[in-house]
Scaffold this active site. Structure first.
Site, PDB file in Angstrom:
ATOM      1  CG  ASP A  88      -1.978  -0.976   1.046  1.00 53.18           C
ATOM      2  OD1 ASP A  88      -2.333  -1.329  -0.138  1.00 53.18           O
ATOM      3  OD2 ASP A  88      -2.600  -1.277   2.079  1.00 53.18           O
TER       4      ASP A  88
ATOM      5  CG  HIS B 135      28.443   7.878  -7.548  1.00 54.80           C
ATOM      6  ND1 HIS B 135      27.949   7.481  -8.977  1.00 54.80           N
ATOM      7  CD2 HIS B 135      28.826   9.092  -7.867  1.00 54.80           C
ATOM      8  CE1 HIS B 135      27.999   8.414  -9.789  1.00 54.80           C
ATOM      9  NE2 HIS B 135      28.592   9.450  -9.234  1.00 54.80           N
TER      10      HIS B 135
ATOM     11  CG  ASP C  84      27.998  15.013  -5.984  1.00 48.72           C
ATOM     12  OD1 ASP C  84      27.155  15.820  -6.030  1.00 48.72           O
ATOM     13  OD2 ASP C  84      28.656  14.491  -6.693  1.00 48.72           O
TER      14      ASP C  84
ATOM     15  CG  ASP D 271      25.332  17.062  -9.897  1.00 49.94           C
ATOM     16  OD1 ASP D 271      25.956  16.870  -8.681  1.00 49.94           O
ATOM     17  OD2 ASP D 271      25.925  16.427 -10.930  1.00 49.94           O
TER      18      ASP D 271
ATOM     19  CG  HIS E  55      35.219  11.523 -11.930  1.00 45.92           C
ATOM     20  ND1 HIS E  55      35.191  12.681 -12.290  1.00 45.92           N
ATOM     21  CD2 HIS E  55      35.658  11.536 -10.466  1.00 45.92           C
ATOM     22  CE1 HIS E  55      35.463  13.511 -11.081  1.00 45.92           C
ATOM     23  NE2 HIS E  55      35.627  12.656 -10.223  1.00 45.92           N
TER      24      HIS E  55
ATOM     25  CG  HIS F 142      27.020  15.212 -15.830  1.00 47.06           C
ATOM     26  ND1 HIS F 142      25.970  15.693 -15.285  1.00 47.06           N
ATOM     27  CD2 HIS F 142      27.609  14.897 -14.570  1.00 47.06           C
ATOM     28  CE1 HIS F 142      25.889  15.885 -13.988  1.00 47.06           C
ATOM     29  NE2 HIS F 142      27.111  15.185 -13.481  1.00 47.06           N
TER      30      HIS F 142
ATOM     31  CG  HIS G 297      24.403  11.725 -14.888  1.00 47.65           C
ATOM     32  ND1 HIS G 297      25.270  10.631 -14.765  1.00 47.65           N
ATOM     33  CD2 HIS G 297      24.778  12.850 -14.008  1.00 47.65           C
ATOM     34  CE1 HIS G 297      26.079  10.808 -13.882  1.00 47.65           C
ATOM     35  NE2 HIS G 297      25.936  12.157 -13.230  1.00 47.65           N
TER      36      HIS G 297
ATOM     37  CD  GLU H 261      30.947  16.052 -11.828  1.00 48.18           C
ATOM     38  OE1 GLU H 261      30.856  15.239 -10.802  1.00 48.18           O
ATOM     39  OE2 GLU H 261      29.708  15.830 -12.871  1.00 48.18           O
TER      40      GLU H 261
ATOM     41  CE1 TYR I 261      36.816  12.159  -5.694  1.00 47.51           C
ATOM     42  CE2 TYR I 261      37.815  11.948  -7.720  1.00 47.51           C
ATOM     43  CZ  TYR I 261      36.804  12.421  -7.069  1.00 47.51           C
ATOM     44  OH  TYR I 261      35.820  13.255  -7.647  1.00 47.51           O
TER      45      TYR I 261
ATOM     46  NE  ARG J 179      32.204  14.726  -7.262  1.00 43.57           N
ATOM     47  CZ  ARG J 179      32.195  13.604  -6.552  1.00 43.57           C
ATOM     48  NH1 ARG J 179      33.271  12.849  -6.610  1.00 43.57           N
ATOM     49  NH2 ARG J 179      31.334  13.357  -5.830  1.00 43.57           N
TER      50      ARG J 179
ATOM     51  CD  GLU K 298      28.981  17.668  -9.994  1.00 36.19           C
ATOM     52  OE1 GLU K 298      28.866  17.287  -8.613  1.00 36.19           O
ATOM     53  OE2 GLU K 298      28.542  17.620 -10.648  1.00 36.19           O
TER      54      GLU K 298
HETATM   55  N1  GLY Z   1      26.119  13.652  -8.475  1.00 34.54           N
HETATM   56  C1  GLY Z   1      26.368  12.724  -9.397  1.00 34.54           C
HETATM   57  C2  GLY Z   1      27.466  13.494 -10.382  1.00 34.54           C
HETATM   58  O1  GLY Z   1      28.132  14.429  -9.986  1.00 34.54           O
HETATM   59  O2  GLY Z   1      27.301  13.035 -11.441  1.00 34.54           O
HETATM   60 MN    MN Z   2      27.664  15.557 -11.737  1.00 32.14          MN
HETATM   61 MN    MN Z   3      27.584  15.681  -8.502  1.00 31.67          MN
END
Ligand code: GLY
Ligand code: MN
Ligand code: MN
Length: 455
Positions: free
Chosen positions: A51, A255, A272, A283, A364, A368, A375, A398, A402, A422, A424
């Site tokens: 429910d 993440h 983040d 973001d 990374h 994006h 994203h 970003e 690390y 990081r 961003e």
């Molecule tokens: N928050 C996920 C990224 O920075 O892509």
């Molecule tokens: Mn991002």
């Molecule tokens: Mn992010």
């Protein structure tokens, strides 16, 4: 409670107009053939436990073309005598359901206040869609979103040869309209930019509140509570993605979302977090010392990441390839790591995608697209050529470094053990250069040290 934060965010922007949604629809229709049928799907509701449903989030394409956010909605469009007509299937008015679950605009409300020509009950979807399918030759639909619609369309395609024999009509091909819609979504209008700037302003204030409330002994989850609380307090729909709140070695997990550790003296905390405002995501990532003062080693890494981010933001200019910020961030980071003695290769060697040492510490991409999806949609390399920036595109920048001491795959330099940084921001491409939508969020060492722990 957070009145200062609300004041800093400022007034909410105007809601997007019906005319804007109509103009978006027309841009798609102008690409279609008269005997096409366009179907815009949205996911079905999902059950959390008996429910109890998960909070509903419609598909970004349906939000983009209609602004309709409630569940059990599907848009279809077909052409009649040269005019495209939009039909929206919605939950009908139903007193009993409305007593339990909330008021519904119903079909009348949909036609009166949304950019649609006609509205029908979602319970009539199959019969009306079957009828429309029998009259089109090509159906544009994204499959895999609403499985009931997939079934209806598949049946129509399978029955097509029989239908063609009997009625001389029926769909003969299917196309995913996502690419066409994503080309539009990639370039944001003035109205969309206002929503995104507001989203970023709220997220900036949430980061500031988290900075103020950071001190040794605070729980990552408590700062998550501060951030999510402020998102709600500012009347956003909440997070755009699960908050990443990592202290110490957790800051080196890209993440990390468990957020159940205690922030200890001497550690870096990486947060983040972004919110969703009227469907539009922000973001933002910031990293700061739990005790409010960067150590020497932390300063070296933080300043290097900040330098790389500022250099990368400066590449967010009309006509540059979308990956120019990434290449710039990589170059600055690699040079800095060589200067610090962390990388012993030459700059060229360090940047090598196969054997370069940079990717040990920076693994990374630098950004994006961002919009209705965090994203966001938009092909990065159409026809295998890097897309160039145009006015109205919004991209995150970003970079990070690390140094996870827990990693078995690398030998972490002891001086930088468990430093994860990081930084961003969300950057709008304009004719006047990069416009940082999240510029309210502090990021220099001096600014951050003046805020952390002051609550
Ligand atoms: N928050 C996920 C990224 O920075 O892509
Ligand atoms: Mn991002
Ligand atoms: Mn992010």
């Amino acid at each position: 409670m957070w009145e200062d934060s609300l004041r800093a965010v400022g007034a909410e922007p105007a809601v997007l107009s019906v005319e804007e949604y109509r103009a978006r629809q027309q841009r798609i229709f102008s690409q279609l053939r008269p005997d096409d049928l366009l179907i815009i799907t949205a996911p079905q509701e999902s059950t959390r436990s008996n429910d109890v449903q998960y909070p509903y989030r419609s598909s970004s394409d349906l939000l983009y073309l209609t602004g309709w956010a409630d569940p059990e909605a599907t848009m279809i469009a077909h052409s009649e005598q040269g005019k495209w007509l939009v039909t929206l299937f919605v939950q009908p008015k139903d007193v009993l359901m409305e007593i339990w679950e909330g008021r519904r605009p119903g079909t009348e409300g949909a036609v009166a206040e949304w950019a649609v020509d006609c509205a029908e009950s979602h319970s009539d979807l199959k019969s009306i869609l079957d009828e429309r399918l029998s009259k089109c030759t090509r159906v544009l639909v994204k499959t895999g979103v609403d499985y009931d619609i997939d079934e209806i369309v598949t049946e129509a395609l399978q029955a097509n040869s029989r239908a063609r024999q009997r009625y001389g009509s029926g769909p003969i091909s299917i196309e995913d309209p996502s690419r066409r819609i994503s080309e539009l979504r990639l370039r944001k209008s003035e109205g969309e930019i206002s929503q995104m700037r507001h989203s970023a302003k709220v997220a900036s204030q949430a980061h500031i509140q988290a900075m103020k409330n950071t001190r040794p002994g605070v729980g990552e989850w408590q700062l998550e509570g501060v951030i999510e609380g402020l998102f709600k307090y500012a009347r956003t729909s909440g997070t755009a993605y699960p908050c990443i709140i990592g202290s110490g070695d957790n800051a080196t997990v890209l993440h990390y979302t468990v957020n159940d550790d205690i922030c200890e003296d001497g550690e870096i905390l990486l947060i983040d977090a972004g919110c969703e405002y009227r469907g539009y995501a922000s973001d933002i990532t910031r990293s700061w010392p739990v005790n409010g003062k960067f150590s020497e080693a932390q300063t070296e890494i933080y300043q290097l990441v900040l330098d790389s981010q500022l250099a990368a933001i400066d590449k967010c200019r009309i006509g540059n390839p979308y990956d120019a910020p990434h290449e710039e961030a990589r170059r600055v980071l690699a040079e800095g790591l060589i200067n610090l003695g962390i990388i012993t290769q030459t700059l060229e060697e360090a940047l090598d995608p196969e054997n370069g040492e940079l990717k040990k510490w920076y693994m990374h991409n630098t950004g994006h697209w961002i919009g209705l999806d965090v994203h966001d949609v938009g092909v990065y390399r159409p026809d295998d050529e890097a897309r160039v920036f145009e006015e109205g595109m919004v991209i995150t920048v970003e970079p990070g470094l690390y140094f996870g001491s827990w990693r078995p795959d690398v030998e972490c330099p002891p001086r930088y053990s468990d430093i994860g940084i990081r930084i961003e921001d969300d950057v709008l491409i304009t004719t006047d250069g990069p416009d940082v939508l999240s510029s309210d969020c502090p990021k220099t060492i001096v600014e951050i040290e003046a805020i952390v722990g002051t609550a």
